[in-house]
Structure formats: structure tokens, C-alpha cells
Scaffold this motif. Structure first.
Motif, short mmCIF file in Angstrom:
data_model
loop_
_atom_site.label_atom_id
_atom_site.label_comp_id
_atom_site.label_asym_id
_atom_site.label_seq_id
_atom_site.Cartn_x
_atom_site.Cartn_y
_atom_site.Cartn_z
N MET A 1 0.86 -1.18 0.00
CA MET A 1 0.00 0.00 0.00
C MET A 1 0.90 1.24 0.00
SD MET A 1 -2.88 -1.63 0.20
CE MET A 1 -4.19 -0.50 0.70
N LEU A 2 0.84 2.00 -1.08
CA LEU A 2 1.68 3.19 -1.20
C LEU A 2 0.86 4.41 -0.83
CD1 LEU A 2 3.07 2.30 -4.75
CD2 LEU A 2 4.20 1.84 -2.57
N SER A 3 1.35 5.21 0.11
CA SER A 3 0.64 6.42 0.52
C SER A 3 1.38 7.62 -0.05
CB SER A 3 0.61 6.49 2.05
OG SER A 3 0.18 7.76 2.47
N MET A 4 0.71 8.35 -0.96
CA MET A 4 1.40 9.44 -1.65
C MET A 4 0.54 10.70 -1.67
SD MET A 4 3.31 7.27 -4.62
CE MET A 4 4.53 8.54 -4.85
N LEU A 5 1.14 11.81 -1.19
CA LEU A 5 0.38 13.05 -1.10
C LEU A 5 1.04 14.22 -1.81
CD1 LEU A 5 -0.16 11.34 1.71
CD2 LEU A 5 -1.48 13.34 2.24
N SER A 6 2.22 14.01 -2.33
CA SER A 6 2.97 15.17 -2.81
C SER A 6 2.96 15.32 -4.33
CB SER A 6 4.41 15.10 -2.31
OG SER A 6 5.10 14.05 -2.95
N GLY A 7 2.24 14.46 -5.02
CA GLY A 7 2.16 14.63 -6.48
C GLY A 7 3.23 13.90 -7.26
N SER A 8 4.01 13.05 -6.58
CA SER A 8 5.08 12.35 -7.29
C SER A 8 4.65 10.95 -7.75
CB SER A 8 6.33 12.25 -6.41
OG SER A 8 6.04 11.58 -5.21
N HIS A 9 3.34 10.65 -7.64
CA HIS A 9 2.88 9.28 -7.97
C HIS A 9 3.14 8.88 -9.42
CE1 HIS A 9 -0.44 12.21 -8.04
NE2 HIS A 9 -0.69 11.69 -9.22
N ASN A 10 2.92 9.82 -10.35
CA ASN A 10 3.10 9.45 -11.76
C ASN A 10 4.56 9.14 -12.08
OD1 ASN A 10 0.44 9.71 -12.28
ND2 ASN A 10 0.58 11.67 -13.36
N ALA A 11 5.47 9.75 -11.36
CA ALA A 11 6.89 9.49 -11.61
C ALA A 11 7.35 8.22 -10.90
CB ALA A 11 7.72 10.68 -11.13
N ILE B 1 -4.57 11.52 -5.21
CA ILE B 1 -4.37 11.04 -6.58
C ILE B 1 -5.51 11.61 -7.44
CG2 ILE B 1 -3.99 9.02 -8.06
CD1 ILE B 1 -2.01 9.03 -5.73
N PRO B 2 -5.23 12.63 -8.23
CA PRO B 2 -6.31 13.21 -9.04
C PRO B 2 -6.93 12.16 -9.98
CG PRO B 2 -4.36 14.62 -9.07
CD PRO B 2 -3.97 13.34 -8.41
N PHE C 1 -3.72 6.26 -16.22
CA PHE C 1 -2.28 6.08 -16.42
C PHE C 1 -1.71 5.10 -15.40
CE2 PHE C 1 1.99 7.47 -15.02
CZ PHE C 1 2.71 7.26 -16.19
N LEU C 2 -2.10 5.27 -14.15
CA LEU C 2 -1.57 4.39 -13.10
C LEU C 2 -2.14 2.97 -13.23
CD1 LEU C 2 -1.73 6.96 -10.17
CD2 LEU C 2 0.35 6.12 -11.28
N GLU C 3 -3.40 2.90 -13.61
CA GLU C 3 -4.03 1.58 -13.81
C GLU C 3 -3.32 0.80 -14.91
OE1 GLU C 3 -8.68 1.93 -12.35
OE2 GLU C 3 -8.08 2.85 -14.23
N LYS C 4 -2.94 1.54 -15.95
CA LYS C 4 -2.24 0.91 -17.07
C LYS C 4 -0.94 0.25 -16.58
CE LYS C 4 -0.14 3.00 -20.47
NZ LYS C 4 0.12 4.27 -21.13
N PHE D 1 -6.42 3.82 -5.20
CA PHE D 1 -6.72 5.25 -5.39
C PHE D 1 -7.66 5.80 -4.32
CE2 PHE D 1 -6.43 3.10 -9.60
CZ PHE D 1 -5.12 3.46 -9.88
N GLN D 2 -7.59 5.25 -3.11
CA GLN D 2 -8.44 5.77 -2.04
C GLN D 2 -7.93 7.15 -1.61
OE1 GLN D 2 -7.21 2.61 -1.96
NE2 GLN D 2 -9.03 1.30 -1.98
N GLY D 3 -8.83 8.11 -1.62
CA GLY D 3 -8.46 9.49 -1.31
C GLY D 3 -8.92 9.93 0.06
N PRO D 4 -8.81 11.23 0.34
CA PRO D 4 -9.20 11.75 1.65
C PRO D 4 -10.67 11.44 1.95
CG PRO D 4 -8.21 13.48 0.28
CD PRO D 4 -8.35 12.28 -0.57
N GLY D 5 -10.96 11.07 3.18
CA GLY D 5 -12.34 10.80 3.57
C GLY D 5 -12.75 9.35 3.40
N THR D 6 -11.85 8.52 2.86
CA THR D 6 -12.20 7.10 2.69
C THR D 6 -12.23 6.41 4.06
OG1 THR D 6 -10.94 7.16 0.63
CG2 THR D 6 -11.59 4.98 1.44
N ASP D 7 -13.26 5.59 4.28
CA ASP D 7 -13.34 4.81 5.52
C ASP D 7 -12.22 3.77 5.55
OD1 ASP D 7 -15.47 5.90 6.74
OD2 ASP D 7 -16.73 4.10 6.65
#
Lengths: 551, 133
Positions: B62-72, B97-98, B104-107, B113-119
Motif C-alpha cells: 500500500m503506497l501512501s502518496m500526497l505530494s504529487g510524485s505518484h506518476n513518476a 491522486i487526481p 495512467f496508473l491503472e495501465k 486510489f483511495q483518497g481523503p475521507g475514505t473509511d
């Protein structure tokens, strides 16, 4: 029967006589888990001594405000934190903000800058310019402040590990604009203790980090007298999941640790203490936040006077910046965040903040767009100019509830100070993961309460509609990174690399000894040495920090 | 998979971002749900992540990413896993993750892709239902 007994008796009668509706909850607790009474009366603050506990604004113990006439004299600084992409892009955003009435700058740096990692380093991959502006050297700093007169504006820089280097860059950039260090006004965050505790952008181990911080305090006291040397920050502690009481206690404990380190260097408290400032969060529980600020001022004043022997009132006066709680922003129906931010901003104003950043409503999704930033700034202006809350000083003082809660928060903070002292102080407590565990526990508990619907977050765990989000998002172009790397490489071709090498050697030599490092860092940045090169040189001497990955 | 064995999850924070509140809360929730959890801590390079996967052999990452570097960083992690012949591990990314980045990431084989507010319960169920072995 005393008046208090009479009130107590009447209160009991009142509670028995009236028919209470079944209450919505068994207990009412704020975000610090403090239980609220149904009603507060004079009995809840019967020991309150006006002169000793409240006093007058601008006077010891400063509970009622840092300055005598507060916002009647001068409104808080509306300081919107901003930075993204290249120095050139951020320079344009600053000019936009200044044109719209922003009265101070606040620089958000790219993550690679925050860690002192050069843009060319593989570890910077994907991070350059994403969360803040990419700054690698004096070249970027000159661009960032191009056309902005540094003798006129005050600038806050959110930077910690490399804070001394950014300060040096600011001094040299101003020098190139024709200004002396004495003219400069601003702040470096420079608070490394909360990095180990919460924000995690540490570089060196605690001991050399504390030495560099005391170097900046010493240097500024002598040469940059209007500069705030540390912005002792609770913001990130809160964002990491602490309660309001923990934020209050851990932040002030950090403050005491810096004071003790500077005293150990032999500095006079009244020379450096007036240039320490604070930075707090403003979360959703309105009165709890207000009381947190009031308690903070009183605790700081008391400790500075009684424990550290400060003589000047300015040394006892706590001043602070506030940012509304980023963590409280919801990604669901993001426009609702405008209402959250308004309540949080109002709390900080009623709590007497000296400057304020209001978050933009889209920040749970991306860096803010220009329109969202404008609404956030307008929120502050509406509070300042339309609401009337600025017309009298500390309007909530004397409220039984406000004074009771202010007392309670002070008391709970004192309990924490004792626990920290029992562990040997802040640095040993960090090494024992004390703060980290307290925060992890609090944040997990908070999350569980949300999931169990014990706490309501509108449109997140109640009243949800789950409509797809439709606000426009700001996107950082991947070209930014390529451009930044190109710039750094070009710089290295153009500058005098022998000079750079020489300055880095001198810096390392000084780091091995006990001299103040600031003059060496200033000499190095003047030769366009990159931040990454300076940090790497210092790492050779100081090593790097590794934390335990507890959860 | 064998019902007797505990699901083993690696929670990671790749990149330079230090905002680890979500990662830590998630790690604890997965542990409380009966899984075996390893938290790598912050500042993980793609090589660090892959090396830990090789050593620990988790069922899910499980990768937790908040800074926008996910695509790289995420595609790099996937490529390196493939290079090591690892294709039976669920790799999910969450945080900020917008929506437009998801295809792109799915590919590249990423999920979640769980974002803020996910249970947290939703994420626990997601892990249980998406394991590859």
C-alpha cells in the motif's frame, strides 16, 4: 452563605426544575477530549484573579492579547502561503497576491529544497516544484523576489533543515537589491524539533541541528535584528494528528528547549527571546481554539518570567501566526471548506493572532488555484472589515466558559511539561518516540470516532451525496523539473567552481569546530553554491538522522 | 489463499513527503483487522520499496502518496517489481491522486486510489478482495 454557594444551589435547583430534553449525546467533548459542562457559571472560575491571570492586553501575562489595542491599531498580517513550480511562476503569484492586498509573503518550498537535495539528485524525482517553489541556489532566489522590494515587505519562509541556508540566500538577495540585513523583516521556520515530532523533514541528527539553530539565533541577534529567528510550530504537530492540548503543550515545550539551548550558548534571554515567534493551527472546535491561543500566551509569559528570568516584557510576549487546519478540509463537496475555513479563521482572530493564512477550499485535492486563493484571502478581509469582531480587544474575556477552558488547557499543558521533563527533556523524549506515539494514538482515535459517527464531518460521514468532484484543479507541469535541472547544470558551468569548492571546505572546517556557521554559509551561497552542495558538505560532518517507523 | 495464514501487508511512503498520518492510521487499521503489517517509514525510493518486497514477501503493498510524485514513482516501482519477476502482489496507491491520473496508473498495474475521507473499513475490504494470491 457566600454568593458562590448561592449560585451552586440555584444551579442545582435549575437543573432539577427545568425539563431537560434528552441530550443528543451522553457526553459533550471537544477535540482534546475535555468534557464540557452543560452550563458554566461564576463558580467555574471563582479562583480567577483578574490582575494575575488576565491583566490588560499587551501586558503580562498577555492572556488578553499580545499588544495593547490589538486590531484597533493594526490588523493581522494577511499572509497567504504560496509557492509552486519555478521561481519565475511563483514570483508572478506573489505579485498577484500583493496586488490583491496580501501584506506579507510566505514561501512554500519544493520538497527537494526542504530536504536540501539538489534538483539533479535521483531522490528528487517527481517532487520538484510540486508542493512548493523549486529553489536550488541564489539564482533562483533572485528570480523569486525579482521586482519585490525586500526592504518593504516581510517574508516568512517555511524551511527547517536548510533554514540557515535560505536565510543566507535572503540576506544576499536583499544585498543585491541594495538593502542591508538590518532592514530585513521576516521569519524562517527553523523549528527542527517539530520535524522529528511530526513533520518529518529532518536532515541531521538533533544535536547538530540544535547547534545550527542557535547559530542563526546568535547571528540574527547581532546582524538581522528585525528577523524572527524561529517560528515555533504547533501547526504540523496538529496536522499529524495531535489534539489541541497536545499541540499547545508540545509546541511550548519545543519553545522552552530552544530557549534553554540559546541560554547554554551564553546568550542573554532578553536579547533573543523577543525574536521568537509561534505558529499555531486553527481547527474546527471554535472555542477550544480560542482558548488554546489565550492559554499559550499566558503559559509562555509565566515560564519566560519565572523559569528563565526574562526581564523585558517583549521577551514574555508570545506572538503567533495561524493557519487554518489543512487536515480538516474535505475532498467531498470541497466548496463546504469555505465555511470551515471561515469558522477557523474567526477563531484565530478572536484568539488574537498576529498573522493568518486561510486555506483554499480546493486544498484537499491539489495546490490551490488562483480563484480559490482569492476566496481564502477575501474570507480574511470580510472578517477584518465587515464582521466587527476587530472593534474591541479580546471580546470573549470574562465568559465563564472561555476562562474555564483557558485555565483547563493551561493545566493540561502543564501536566505534559511534567511528563516531558520526567523523560529528560524534549530531545530525549523524541528519541524515546514519546511525542510520536502520543500523536499516533490521538490521530487513530480521531479517525475511529469519525468512522463510528461519533464525530460528524458534513458530507463525509453524514449527509453524503457522493457527487463527483467538479472543482478545477491546479496541475504542475512536468516540464518544471526538467527546466530546474537544466538551470542547475547551467549554473555549474557558469560559476567559479574553485571558489565554490574553497567555500565548502571552509564551511566543513567550521562545522567540525564550534564557530558560528552563518558567515560561512553566506560566503558559500554568494558564490552560487547550491543548497544541496552545502547540505551534503554538512552531512559529511554531522551525519543524517534516521527515525523509528512506529505506528 | 490459505485462510489460516495472516494477510501480510507492506505500508510504504515513497518519495520525499513526510505526511505520514494517513499511512500510520492505515497501518494500524490493517493490523487491527488481523493482518500482519510492516510499515517502511518515509522517504522510500523505488529501489527501497522493491528490496523490502523481496525481503518480506507481502501479499499487498500500500503506497501512501500526497505530494504529487505518484506518476513518476509508481510506474518505476511496478517496472522494478516486474524485473524481479514479482507479479502476484497487490500494489495499491492512495492519498492525493487526481482522477485524471488514474487511467495512467491503472495501465501500470496499480489499484486502489483511495483518497481523503475514505473509511478505513473500505480499505480493509479492498485489500481482502483484491489479493492476487
Amino acid at each position: 452563605m457566600t454568593e458562590y454557594d448561592k449560585i451552586e444551589q440555584d444551579k442545582k435547583k435549575w437543573e432539577n426544575s427545568i425539563s431537560l430534553k434528552k441530550e443528543r449525546k451522553q457526553t459533550f467533548r471537544n477535540l482534546s477530549e475535555i468534557e464540557m459542562n452543560r452550563l458554566y457559571t461564576p463558580n467555574d472560575i471563582k479562583d480567577l484573579n483578574y490582575a494575575l491571570d488576565l491583566g490588560f492586553p499587551g501586558q503580562y501575562p498577555f492572556t488578553r492579547g499580545s499588544y495593547p489595542n490589538m486590531y484597533r491599531g493594526q490588523l493581522w498580517t494577511m499572509r497567504q502561503f504560496a509557492g509552486f513550480g519555478t521561481a519565475d511562476q511563483t514570483n508572478k503569484r506573489y505579485k498577484f497576491l500583493i496586488d490583491h492586498g496580501n501584506t506579507g509573503l510566505s514561501v512554500a518550498f519544493s520538497l527537494h529544497t526542504i530536504y536540501g537535495i539538489e534538483a539533479t539528485d535521483p531522490r528528487a524525482l517527481g517532487e520538484i516544484g510540486k508542493e512548493g517553489v523549486a529553489i536550488d541556489s541564489l539564482k533562483d532566489m533572485e528570480t523569486l523576489f525579482d521586482g519585490i522590494d525586500l526592504s518593504k515587505i516581510s517574508t516568512s519562509m517555511t524551511i527547517n533543515g536548510p533554514a540557515s541556508i535560505l536565510l543566507a540566500l535572503y540576506i544576499v538577495t536583499a544585498e543585491k537589491q541594495g538593502h542591508t540585513p538590518e532592514q530585513l523583516r521576516g521569519t524562517i521556520q527553523n523549528d527542527i524539533l517539530k520535524e522529528y515530532i511530526a513533520q518529518k523533514s529532518w536532515i541531521f541528527p538533533p544535536d547538530p541541528s540544535m547547534r545550527i539553530i542557535v547559530d542563526t539565533i546568535e547571528y540574527c541577534t547581532k546582524h538581522v535584528p528585525q528577523w524572527y529567528t524561529i517560528s515555533i510550530s504547533g501547526y504540523h504537530i496538529r496536522e499529524a494528528g495531535s489534539t489541541a492540548v497536545q499541540e499547545l503543550a508540545f509546541t511550548l515545550a519545543d519553545g522552552f528547549a530552544y530557549v534553554e539551548a540559546a541560554l547554554e550558548r551564553g546568550l542573554d534571554i532578553d536579547d533573543f527571546a523577543p525574536r521568537l515567534s509561534f505558529f499555531f493551527n486553527s481547527h474546527n472546535n471554535f472555542f477550544e481554539e480560542i482558548c488554546k491561543y489565550r492559554a499559550a500566551r499566558r503559559i509562555w509569559a509565566r515560564h519566560m518570567k519565572n523559569r528563565y528570568g526574562a526581564k523585558k516584557p517583549e521577551s514574555m510576549r508570545l506572538r503567533f501566526h495561524t493557519q487554518t487546519a489543512g487536515v480538516s478540509l474535505a475532498a467531498q463537496e470541497p466548496e463546504n471548506n469555505i465555511a470551515r475555513v471561515t469558522i477557523q479563521a474567526l477563531a484565530s482572530v478572536l484568539g488574537g493572532t498576529q498573522s493568518l493564512h486561510t486555506n483554499s477550499f480546493d486544498e484537499a485535492l491539489c495546490l490551490p488555484t488562483e480563484n480559490a486563493v482569492k476566496i481564502a484571502l477575501r474570507t480574511q478581509q470580510i472578517i477584518a472589515h465587515e464582521s466587527g469582531v476587530t472593534d474591541t480587544v479580546d471580546p470573549l474575556a470574562g465568559s465563564y466558559y472561555i476562562e474555564w477552558l483557558t485555565n483547563k488547557m493551561e493545566e493540561e499543558a502543564e501536566n505534559y511539561f511534567q511528563r516531558i521533563e520526567d523523560l529528560g527533556g524534549v530531545v530525549p523524549a523524541i528519541k524515546a518516540n514519546f511525542f510520536q506515539k502520543e500523536i499516533a494514538n490521538a490521530s487513530y482515535k480521531y479517525q475511529q470516532e469519525i468512522e463510528n459517527r461519533e464525530r460528524t464531518i458534513v458530507a463525509v460521514n453524514q449527509f453524503e451525496q457522493r457527487e463527483p468532484c467538479s472543482v478545477p484543479l491546479l496541475k504542475i507541469d512536468e516540464e518544471v523539473a526538467k527546466e530546474q535541472i537544466k538551470k542547475v547544470n547551467k549554473l555549474k558551468e557558469e560559476r567559479d567552481n574553485n571558489k565554490v569548492k574553497e567555500k565548502l571546505e571552509q564551511l566543513k572546517e567550521a562545522a567540525r569546530g564550534t564557530e558560528n556557521l552563518m558567515p560561512f554559509i553566506i560566503d558559500a551561497v554568494r558564490e552560487y553554491t547550491t543548497i544541496g552542495e552545502i547540505i551534503n558538505a554538512l552531512k559529511e560532518v554531522f551525519g543524517t538522522y534516521h527515525e523509528d517507523s512506529i505506528f | 489463499m490459505n485462510e489460516e495464514r495472516k494477510i501480510k501487508v507492506l505500508v510504504c511512503k515513497p518519495g520525499l513527503d513526510g505526511h505520514d498520518r494517513g499511512a500510520k492510521v492505515l497501518a494500524r487499521a490493517l493490523r487491527d483487522a488481523g493482518m500482519e503489517v510492516i510499515y517502511t517509514g518515509i522517504h522510500q525510493t523505488p529501489d527501497d520499496v522493491v528490496n523490502t518486497v523481496i525481503q518480506e514477501d507481502p501479499d499487498a503493498v500500500m503506497l501512501s502518496m500526497l505530494s504529487g510524485s505518484h506518476n513518476a514513482l509508481c510506474p518505476l516501482i511496478m517496472e522494478k517489481l516486474k524485473e524481479h519477476g514479482i507479479d502476484d502482489v497487490l500494489v495499491a496507491v492512495g492519498g492525493i491522486i487526481p482522477d485524471e491520473d488514474k487511467p495512467f496508473l491503472e495501465k501500470h498495474g496499480l489499484k486502489g486510489f483511495q483518497g481523503p475521507g475514505t473509511d478505513l473499513k473500505t480499505i480493509v475490504e479492498f485489500v481482502k478482495n483484491n489479493l492476487k494470491r
